[in-house]
Design a protein around this motif. Sequence first.
Motif, PDB file in Angstrom:
ATOM      1  N   ALA A  92      15.246  59.500  41.531  1.00 23.10           N
ATOM      2  CA  ALA A  92      16.727  59.572  41.439  1.00 23.10           C
ATOM      3  C   ALA A  92      17.136  60.104  42.990  1.00 23.10           C
ATOM      4  O   ALA A  92      16.556  61.374  43.262  1.00 23.10           O
ATOM      5  N   SER A 101      14.153  48.151  39.961  1.00 24.92           N
ATOM      6  CA  SER A 101      14.328  49.437  39.026  1.00 24.92           C
ATOM      7  C   SER A 101      13.416  50.534  39.744  1.00 24.92           C
ATOM      8  O   SER A 101      12.618  49.963  40.612  1.00 24.92           O
ATOM      9  N   TRP A 148       5.588  53.767  43.952  1.00 26.93           N
ATOM     10  CA  TRP A 148       6.423  55.040  43.178  1.00 26.93           C
ATOM     11  C   TRP A 148       5.707  56.266  43.386  1.00 26.93           C
ATOM     12  O   TRP A 148       6.214  57.218  43.661  1.00 26.93           O
ATOM     13  N   PRO A 171      11.390  54.676  39.133  1.00 24.54           N
ATOM     14  CA  PRO A 171      11.449  55.893  38.058  1.00 24.54           C
ATOM     15  C   PRO A 171      12.327  56.681  38.125  1.00 24.54           C
ATOM     16  O   PRO A 171      13.146  57.172  39.288  1.00 24.54           O
ATOM     17  N   ARG A 172      12.975  57.421  36.985  1.00 23.91           N
ATOM     18  CA  ARG A 172      13.805  58.609  37.024  1.00 23.91           C
ATOM     19  C   ARG A 172      13.354  59.569  38.159  1.00 23.91           C
ATOM     20  O   ARG A 172      14.235  60.203  38.628  1.00 23.91           O
ATOM     21  N   GLU A 173      12.294  60.179  38.357  1.00 23.11           N
ATOM     22  CA  GLU A 173      11.718  61.037  39.255  1.00 23.11           C
ATOM     23  C   GLU A 173      12.091  60.713  40.502  1.00 23.11           C
ATOM     24  O   GLU A 173      12.315  61.325  41.716  1.00 23.11           O
ATOM     25  N   CYS A 197      17.928  50.198  44.709  1.00 19.00           N
ATOM     26  CA  CYS A 197      17.397  49.167  43.687  1.00 19.00           C
ATOM     27  C   CYS A 197      18.541  48.216  44.031  1.00 19.00           C
ATOM     28  O   CYS A 197      19.795  48.236  43.607  1.00 19.00           O
ATOM     29  N   GLN A 212       6.412  59.127  35.033  1.00 11.59           N
ATOM     30  CA  GLN A 212       6.800  58.176  33.853  1.00 11.59           C
ATOM     31  C   GLN A 212       6.956  56.674  33.976  1.00 11.59           C
ATOM     32  O   GLN A 212       7.793  56.506  35.193  1.00 11.59           O
ATOM     33  N   THR A 222      11.968  53.561  33.405  1.00 12.78           N
ATOM     34  CA  THR A 222      12.748  53.585  34.772  1.00 12.78           C
ATOM     35  C   THR A 222      14.089  53.461  34.556  1.00 12.78           C
ATOM     36  O   THR A 222      14.831  53.298  33.394  1.00 12.78           O
ATOM     37  N   SER A 223      14.809  53.965  35.779  1.00 11.55           N
ATOM     38  CA  SER A 223      16.282  54.171  35.582  1.00 11.55           C
ATOM     39  C   SER A 223      16.807  52.573  35.721  1.00 11.55           C
ATOM     40  O   SER A 223      16.060  51.636  36.268  1.00 11.55           O
ATOM     41  N   THR A 272      20.700  49.248  39.830  1.00 15.62           N
ATOM     42  CA  THR A 272      21.971  49.508  40.491  1.00 15.62           C
ATOM     43  C   THR A 272      22.663  48.472  40.682  1.00 15.62           C
ATOM     44  O   THR A 272      24.215  48.366  40.821  1.00 15.62           O
TER      45      THR A 272
END
Length: 289
Positions: free
Chosen positions: A271, A265, A245, A267-269, A276, A4, A7-8, A11
């Motif tokens: 995590a 940033s 990614w 992707p959440r995948e 970052c 996806q 993005t998260s 940080t």
Amino acid sequence: MSLQRGTSPSTGCCWAEVERLRQALAAADAVVVGAGAGLSTSAGLTYTGERFEKNFADFKARYGIGDMYSGGFYPYGSLEEYWAWWSRHILLNRYDQPPGGPYLDLLRLLAGRDYFVLTTNVDHQFQLAGFDKRRLFYTQGDYGLWQCSRPCHDRTYDNEEVVRQMVRRQKDQRVPGELVPRCPVCGAPMAMNLRCDGRFVEDEGWHEAALRYRAFLEGHRGRRLLFLALGVGGNTPVIIKYPFWQMSAENPRATYCCINLGEASAPRELAGRAICIDADIGQALAALD
């Protein structure tokens, strides 16, 4: 696997993230560096502001050009004007620019490590800093190369000697007509070897570098890799950002790190396996040295 593209959040730049990167670098079997324009910007190769005003004030006054990037796309009325601009641009950003601090810091960080560099930058900073050219893949061209504008054949040509003559002899934003480069095969005007349309020439050296890059990735499949994206923004994400990614997601032993001021940033995948750092690249690399 399709990631996806939501993005998260970044940080932010903090010592904890820099320390995580230090640990990931120490633990990695190999490092895959992806370098974008932000790395050269951090090294001082800015295309706006004082540096532009100092070197292109006459072009700004005559044509209304506001920065070095847009100057490369201006519809000049003659080839003599076109090459007056480009010769000065090439000399400033390719031949008369010493290696920037962030590139030298990165080279020191990679010393003794297994690495490969994929970059969209065209300013030769990696070679100037002393990186092994067999570990570099310049995907978008090189300011130091010309090609046929048609193009009628897949060869590129070094331009330093003629560029220096153009800069030395130009007057009133024009180079002498006899210095306008022509293709030695078909006689058409030469062009910059930069990927800006479908006429970009991928010469023998380009293809050899592409093969070395693919072989490096294949040879390290499944190993502890650090994918280190430096100054990679959203202009050409399909070259570095999205592949990094994807490869990080497919390899559970991989770590993805992005250092980019204002645009860090992941992707959440990813995590838990993403670092970052929203900071100036030079400052972040210096903190690791």
